[in-house]
Design a protein around this motif. Structure first.
Motif, PDB file in Angstrom:
ATOM      1  N   ASP A 144       0.838  -1.207   0.000  1.00  0.00           N
ATOM      2  CA  ASP A 144       0.000   0.000   0.000  1.00  0.00           C
ATOM      3  C   ASP A 144       0.867   1.249   0.000  1.00  0.00           C
ATOM      4  O   ASP A 144       2.066   1.198   0.245  1.00  0.00           O
ATOM      5  CB  ASP A 144      -0.850   0.074   1.294  1.00  0.00           C
ATOM      6  N   CYS A 145       0.228   2.376  -0.194  1.00  0.00           N
ATOM      7  CA  CYS A 145       0.915   3.650   0.004  1.00  0.00           C
ATOM      8  C   CYS A 145       1.128   3.821   1.504  1.00  0.00           C
ATOM      9  O   CYS A 145       0.198   3.653   2.292  1.00  0.00           O
ATOM     10  CB  CYS A 145       0.076   4.807  -0.521  1.00  0.00           C
ATOM     11  N   ILE A 146       2.364   4.114   1.894  1.00  0.00           N
ATOM     12  CA  ILE A 146       2.627   4.259   3.331  1.00  0.00           C
ATOM     13  C   ILE A 146       2.830   5.724   3.702  1.00  0.00           C
ATOM     14  O   ILE A 146       3.293   6.037   4.791  1.00  0.00           O
ATOM     15  CB  ILE A 146       3.854   3.414   3.753  1.00  0.00           C
ATOM     16  N   GLY A 147       2.520   6.611   2.766  1.00  0.00           N
ATOM     17  CA  GLY A 147       2.541   8.039   3.093  1.00  0.00           C
ATOM     18  C   GLY A 147       3.936   8.574   3.373  1.00  0.00           C
ATOM     19  O   GLY A 147       4.107   9.499   4.153  1.00  0.00           O
ATOM     20  N   CYS A 148       4.910   8.008   2.690  1.00  0.00           N
ATOM     21  CA  CYS A 148       6.296   8.392   2.982  1.00  0.00           C
ATOM     22  C   CYS A 148       6.761   9.589   2.143  1.00  0.00           C
ATOM     23  O   CYS A 148       7.838  10.109   2.376  1.00  0.00           O
ATOM     24  CB  CYS A 148       7.214   7.203   2.727  1.00  0.00           C
ATOM     25  N   GLY A 149       5.913   9.957   1.119  1.00  0.00           N
ATOM     26  CA  GLY A 149       6.295  11.120   0.312  1.00  0.00           C
ATOM     27  C   GLY A 149       6.919  10.757  -1.025  1.00  0.00           C
ATOM     28  O   GLY A 149       7.195  11.633  -1.841  1.00  0.00           O
ATOM     29  N   CYS A 150       7.115   9.485  -1.268  1.00  0.00           N
ATOM     30  CA  CYS A 150       7.806   9.058  -2.501  1.00  0.00           C
ATOM     31  C   CYS A 150       6.889   9.193  -3.711  1.00  0.00           C
ATOM     32  O   CYS A 150       7.362   9.406  -4.835  1.00  0.00           O
ATOM     33  CB  CYS A 150       8.264   7.620  -2.372  1.00  0.00           C
ATOM     34  N   LEU A 151       5.617   9.061  -3.472  1.00  0.00           N
ATOM     35  CA  LEU A 151       4.602   9.103  -4.559  1.00  0.00           C
ATOM     36  C   LEU A 151       4.970   8.161  -5.700  1.00  0.00           C
ATOM     37  O   LEU A 151       4.736   8.444  -6.865  1.00  0.00           O
ATOM     38  CB  LEU A 151       4.446  10.549  -5.062  1.00  0.00           C
ATOM     39  N   LEU A 174       4.029   4.788  -5.953  1.00  0.00           N
ATOM     40  CA  LEU A 174       3.081   3.718  -6.248  1.00  0.00           C
ATOM     41  C   LEU A 174       1.821   4.305  -6.878  1.00  0.00           C
ATOM     42  O   LEU A 174       1.468   5.466  -6.631  1.00  0.00           O
ATOM     43  CB  LEU A 174       2.701   2.961  -4.966  1.00  0.00           C
ATOM     44  N   CYS A 193      -0.559   5.981  -4.562  1.00  0.00           N
ATOM     45  CA  CYS A 193      -0.106   7.144  -3.781  1.00  0.00           C
ATOM     46  C   CYS A 193      -0.944   8.375  -4.143  1.00  0.00           C
ATOM     47  O   CYS A 193      -1.284   9.179  -3.286  1.00  0.00           O
ATOM     48  CB  CYS A 193       1.363   7.430  -4.058  1.00  0.00           C
ATOM     49  N   ASN A 202      -2.207   9.616  -0.949  1.00  0.00           N
ATOM     50  CA  ASN A 202      -1.349  10.715  -0.473  1.00  0.00           C
ATOM     51  C   ASN A 202      -1.162  11.758  -1.561  1.00  0.00           C
ATOM     52  O   ASN A 202      -0.035  12.092  -1.927  1.00  0.00           O
ATOM     53  CB  ASN A 202       0.017  10.109  -0.067  1.00  0.00           C
TER      54      ASN A 202
HETATM   55  S1  FES Z   1       4.324   4.893  -0.757  1.00  0.00           S
HETATM   56 FE1  FES Z   1       5.444   6.668  -0.526  1.00  0.00          FE
HETATM   57  S2  FES Z   1       4.007   8.220  -0.743  1.00  0.00           S
HETATM   58 FE2  FES Z   1       2.928   6.450  -1.141  1.00  0.00          FE
END
Ligand code: FES
Length: 152
Positions: A117-124, A126, A129, A133
């Protein structure tokens, strides 16, 4: 397998290493950190009481799930030094550790369950995302990822 007959109550460092699977250097390290202890013979050789095998097994299992050595040492310090710890002694330790272990289980489950899943890490990076996010909105309210934030 280095089976040790029940008549043997004290182990050399070599026997302890062979039966526990821990390297001699690791056993010396554990001893230097106060996790295990030995007595010295007149020839200045270490001898470990047989129940040290259980302590070493405990240390290695706890380390494998990421529990810091200091936490392990504090837990082992609760066990009696002057006699072989009983089942009740270990039950007491286990009770104290239940919360710590439950939290680790939660962290491991979260890691296992959120890797796709998107883990909200900022990478955008996936596909989802952009849904979970958008424009990295998580960056407004947390540092790092949701994997850690929820566990704090
Ligand atoms: S996994 Fe990194 S922002 Fe979604």
């Amino acid at each position: 397998m280095p089976q040790i007959p029940e008549t043997v109550h004290e182990l050399t460092v070599g026997q302890l290493s062979a039966r526990s699977g821990a390297a001699v250097s690791a056993l010396h390290f554990y001893e230097s950190k106060g996790l295990i202890s030995s007595r010295r013979t007149t020839g200045n050789q270490r001898r470990y009481s047989r129940d040290t095998l259980r302590r070493v097994a405990f240390v290695r299992a706890a380390q494998r799930v990421g529990i810091p050595l200091a936490t392990i040492r504090d837990a082992l310090a609760e066990l009696p030094e002057e006699r072989t710890p009983t089942r009740e002694d270990w039950a007491g330790l286990s009770q104290k550790w239940r919360a710590e272990l439950d939290e680790r289980i939660r962290q491991l489950n979260r890691l296992r369950d959120h890797l796709t899943d998107c883990i909200g890490c900022g990478c955008l990076s996936l596909e989802n995302c952009v849904l979970s996010n958008p424009d990295d909105v998580f960056g407004e309210r947390l540092t790092g990822s949701r994997l850690l934030a929820e566990g704090r």
